[in-house]
Design a protein around this motif. Structure first.
Motif, mmCIF file in Angstrom:
data_model
loop_
_atom_site.group_PDB
_atom_site.id
_atom_site.type_symbol
_atom_site.label_atom_id
_atom_site.label_comp_id
_atom_site.label_asym_id
_atom_site.label_seq_id
_atom_site.Cartn_x
_atom_site.Cartn_y
_atom_site.Cartn_z
ATOM 1 N N ALA A 127 37.497 46.704 45.071
ATOM 2 C CA ALA A 127 37.822 45.864 44.664
ATOM 3 C C ALA A 127 36.900 44.822 43.706
ATOM 4 C CB ALA A 127 38.011 44.512 45.966
ATOM 5 N N ILE A 128 36.929 43.808 42.340
ATOM 6 C CA ILE A 128 36.055 43.615 41.761
ATOM 7 C C ILE A 128 36.704 42.678 41.092
ATOM 8 C CG2 ILE A 128 35.372 44.601 39.366
ATOM 9 C CD1 ILE A 128 35.624 47.659 39.580
ATOM 10 N N GLU A 129 35.119 41.869 41.018
ATOM 11 C CA GLU A 129 35.617 40.106 40.812
ATOM 12 C C GLU A 129 36.443 39.721 39.746
ATOM 13 O OE1 GLU A 129 34.042 35.693 41.507
ATOM 14 O OE2 GLU A 129 34.595 36.958 43.710
ATOM 15 N N LEU A 130 36.476 39.327 38.854
ATOM 16 C CA LEU A 130 36.632 38.887 37.445
ATOM 17 C C LEU A 130 36.089 37.440 37.080
ATOM 18 C CD1 LEU A 130 38.682 41.504 36.150
ATOM 19 C CD2 LEU A 130 36.622 41.806 35.990
ATOM 20 N N THR A 131 35.128 37.163 36.268
ATOM 21 C CA THR A 131 35.514 35.462 35.469
ATOM 22 C C THR A 131 35.786 36.308 33.876
ATOM 23 O OG1 THR A 131 33.164 35.943 36.229
ATOM 24 C CG2 THR A 131 34.540 34.474 37.391
ATOM 25 N N ALA A 132 35.215 34.740 33.511
ATOM 26 C CA ALA A 132 35.354 34.678 32.080
ATOM 27 C C ALA A 132 34.696 35.180 31.333
ATOM 28 C CB ALA A 132 36.109 33.646 31.183
ATOM 29 N N GLY A 133 35.013 36.801 30.424
ATOM 30 C CA GLY A 133 34.493 37.410 29.525
ATOM 31 C C GLY A 133 33.458 38.270 30.087
ATOM 32 N N GLN A 134 34.453 38.575 32.290
ATOM 33 C CA GLN A 134 33.774 40.666 32.522
ATOM 34 C C GLN A 134 35.167 41.018 32.290
ATOM 35 O OE1 GLN A 134 32.962 38.478 35.992
ATOM 36 N NE2 GLN A 134 30.920 38.961 36.315
ATOM 37 N N ALA A 135 34.819 42.079 32.269
ATOM 38 C CA ALA A 135 35.805 43.470 32.373
ATOM 39 C C ALA A 135 35.982 43.675 33.220
ATOM 40 C CB ALA A 135 36.106 43.973 30.284
ATOM 41 N N VAL A 136 37.080 45.088 33.430
ATOM 42 C CA VAL A 136 36.802 46.494 34.018
ATOM 43 C C VAL A 136 37.848 47.674 33.763
ATOM 44 C CG1 VAL A 136 38.767 46.019 35.889
ATOM 45 C CG2 VAL A 136 37.448 47.543 36.615
ATOM 46 N N ASN A 137 37.251 48.820 33.685
ATOM 47 C CA ASN A 137 37.809 49.546 32.985
ATOM 48 C C ASN A 137 38.868 50.644 34.109
ATOM 49 O OD1 ASN A 137 38.534 51.849 31.222
ATOM 50 N ND2 ASN A 137 36.591 51.981 30.302
ATOM 51 N N VAL A 138 39.652 50.803 34.214
ATOM 52 C CA VAL A 138 39.845 51.114 34.718
ATOM 53 C C VAL A 138 40.615 52.692 34.579
ATOM 54 C CG1 VAL A 138 42.438 51.923 36.866
ATOM 55 C CG2 VAL A 138 41.133 48.584 36.013
ATOM 56 N N PRO A 139 40.227 53.328 35.573
ATOM 57 C CA PRO A 139 39.975 55.113 34.689
ATOM 58 C C PRO A 139 42.204 55.400 35.571
ATOM 59 C CG PRO A 139 38.151 54.959 36.411
ATOM 60 C CD PRO A 139 39.148 53.407 36.782
ATOM 61 N N GLY A 140 41.976 56.518 35.028
ATOM 62 C CA GLY A 140 43.449 56.630 34.942
ATOM 63 C C GLY A 140 43.097 57.724 36.918
ATOM 64 N N GLN A 141 44.529 57.782 37.210
ATOM 65 C CA GLN A 141 44.733 58.169 38.471
ATOM 66 C C GLN A 141 44.434 57.019 39.476
ATOM 67 O OE1 GLN A 141 46.525 60.791 38.589
ATOM 68 N NE2 GLN A 141 45.681 62.197 37.367
ATOM 69 N N TRP A 142 43.981 55.827 39.596
ATOM 70 C CA TRP A 142 43.735 54.280 40.219
ATOM 71 C C TRP A 142 45.291 53.645 40.167
ATOM 72 C CZ3 TRP A 142 39.291 52.799 43.344
ATOM 73 C CH2 TRP A 142 38.533 53.859 42.978
ATOM 74 N N ILE A 143 45.322 53.526 40.989
ATOM 75 C CA ILE A 143 46.492 52.531 41.476
ATOM 76 C C ILE A 143 45.966 50.885 41.109
ATOM 77 C CG2 ILE A 143 48.447 51.225 42.927
ATOM 78 C CD1 ILE A 143 48.810 54.237 44.447
ATOM 79 N N HIS A 144 46.759 49.625 41.065
ATOM 80 C CA HIS A 144 45.476 48.606 40.299
ATOM 81 C C HIS A 144 46.597 47.919 40.351
ATOM 82 C CE1 HIS A 144 46.667 50.617 36.420
ATOM 83 N NE2 HIS A 144 46.595 49.772 36.198
ATOM 84 N N ARG A 145 46.034 46.144 40.566
ATOM 85 C CA ARG A 145 47.209 44.582 40.255
ATOM 86 C C ARG A 145 45.970 43.893 40.642
ATOM 87 N NH1 ARG A 145 49.744 44.552 46.854
ATOM 88 N NH2 ARG A 145 51.052 45.211 44.747
ATOM 89 N N SER A 146 46.546 42.803 40.147
ATOM 90 C CA SER A 146 45.574 41.598 39.853
ATOM 91 C C SER A 146 46.149 40.798 40.799
ATOM 92 C CB SER A 146 45.510 41.455 38.352
ATOM 93 O OG SER A 146 45.450 41.771 37.095
ATOM 94 N N VAL A 147 44.529 40.045 41.403
ATOM 95 C CA VAL A 147 44.684 39.208 42.284
ATOM 96 C C VAL A 147 44.599 37.607 41.627
ATOM 97 C CG1 VAL A 147 44.232 38.652 44.646
ATOM 98 C CG2 VAL A 147 44.285 40.968 44.055
ATOM 99 N N ASN A 148 45.245 36.522 42.333
ATOM 100 C CA ASN A 148 44.414 35.079 41.956
ATOM 101 C C ASN A 148 43.266 34.753 42.927
ATOM 102 O OD1 ASN A 148 44.107 32.675 40.832
ATOM 103 N ND2 ASN A 148 45.531 32.706 39.881
ATOM 104 N N VAL A 149 42.220 34.250 43.126
ATOM 105 C CA VAL A 149 41.765 33.617 43.999
ATOM 106 C C VAL A 149 40.829 32.504 44.117
ATOM 107 C CG1 VAL A 149 41.326 36.310 45.174
ATOM 108 C CG2 VAL A 149 39.365 35.410 43.507
ATOM 109 N N ASP A 150 41.974 32.159 42.730
ATOM 110 C CA ASP A 150 41.117 30.495 42.386
ATOM 111 C C ASP A 150 41.825 28.816 42.649
ATOM 112 O OD1 ASP A 150 39.649 28.892 41.556
ATOM 113 O OD2 ASP A 150 38.566 29.059 39.733
ATOM 114 N N THR A 151 41.931 28.094 42.113
ATOM 115 C CA THR A 151 43.091 27.506 41.906
ATOM 116 C C THR A 151 43.582 27.141 40.937
ATOM 117 O OG1 THR A 151 42.025 25.885 41.916
ATOM 118 C CG2 THR A 151 41.985 26.272 44.061
#
Length: 205
Positions: A127-151
């Motif tokens: 579970a990788i937190e992202l804020t403006a200017g940050q990125a995640v490179n998701v490799p193949g074979q990974w199931i992924h979904r976005s979650v909003n933890v802010d207002t």
């Protein structure tokens, strides 16, 4: 080798804003509350939200641009996930494994604060937190979904191969992802999903 008379696609200029507007998009789609059946672990909380706001209440939307089909092309787009919660679980996208499961995907946060929830069929999770200017490179074979933890809306720019496709059923068939992202005193944490039955769909190369 480049053939002299081969058809060549032309470069495309895209205008991208921190709020997720995509000037030059070739497709726009929306997911509303009524489309999210079975996504949230707390079915009662989801039904209560439907009774208050109705099935047409917007959960998230996507703008994307694709200039051709096939493995040599890229899909570029923006995803805007609105804030919300269902019981103690934060608002999420449906999530997917790519139909061609070895295809990777890049997510870059344009604004807001969210979590990329990632799992493999074999049991790895992150579970990788992202804020403006940050990125995640998701490799193949990974199931992924976005979650909003802010207002505020969680807005990401994404890019993946045009031949990747999406397998949404792998999550719904398993009773949801293995982990949930929920509220706690520190903001958020993951916890096991009691409905998860394990991933059983084979991986396609």
């Amino acid at each position: 080798m480049v053939h002299a008379h081969a058809q060549v696609d032309q470069p495309v200029t895209l205008g991208i804003t921190p709020t997720g507007d995509l000037d030059g998009a070739s497709r726009h789609y929306e997911k509303k509350l009524g489309d999210m059946a079975g996504v949230y672990a707390d079915e009662t909380a989801w039904q209560a939200e439907r009774s208050v706001n109705g099935d047409d209440s917007l959960v998230y939307y996507v703008n994307e641009q694709k200039y051709q089909e096939g493995p040599g092309a890229l899909i570029v787009g923006t995803s805007v996930l609105l804030p919300g919660s269902y019981g103690n679980e934060f608002a999420v996208t449906r999530g997917h494994l790519h139909g061609v499961s070895d295809r990777a995907e890049l997510y870059y946060c344009l604004s807001g604060r969210g979590v990329m929830l990632l799992e493999t069929i074999d049991g790895d999770s992150s579970a990788i937190e992202l804020t403006a200017g940050q990125a995640v490179n998701v490799p193949g074979q990974w199931i992924h979904r976005s979650v909003n933890v802010d207002t505020e809306p969680f807005v990401t720019l994404f890019c993946y191969s045009a031949d990747a496709g999406q397998n949404y059923g792998i999550i719904s068939d398993a009773g949801g992802m293995k982990n949930l992202v929920v509220r706690d005193d520190a903001g958020w944490r993951t916890m096991p999903n009691p409905r998860h039955t394990g991933y059983t769909v084979g991986v396609t190369q």
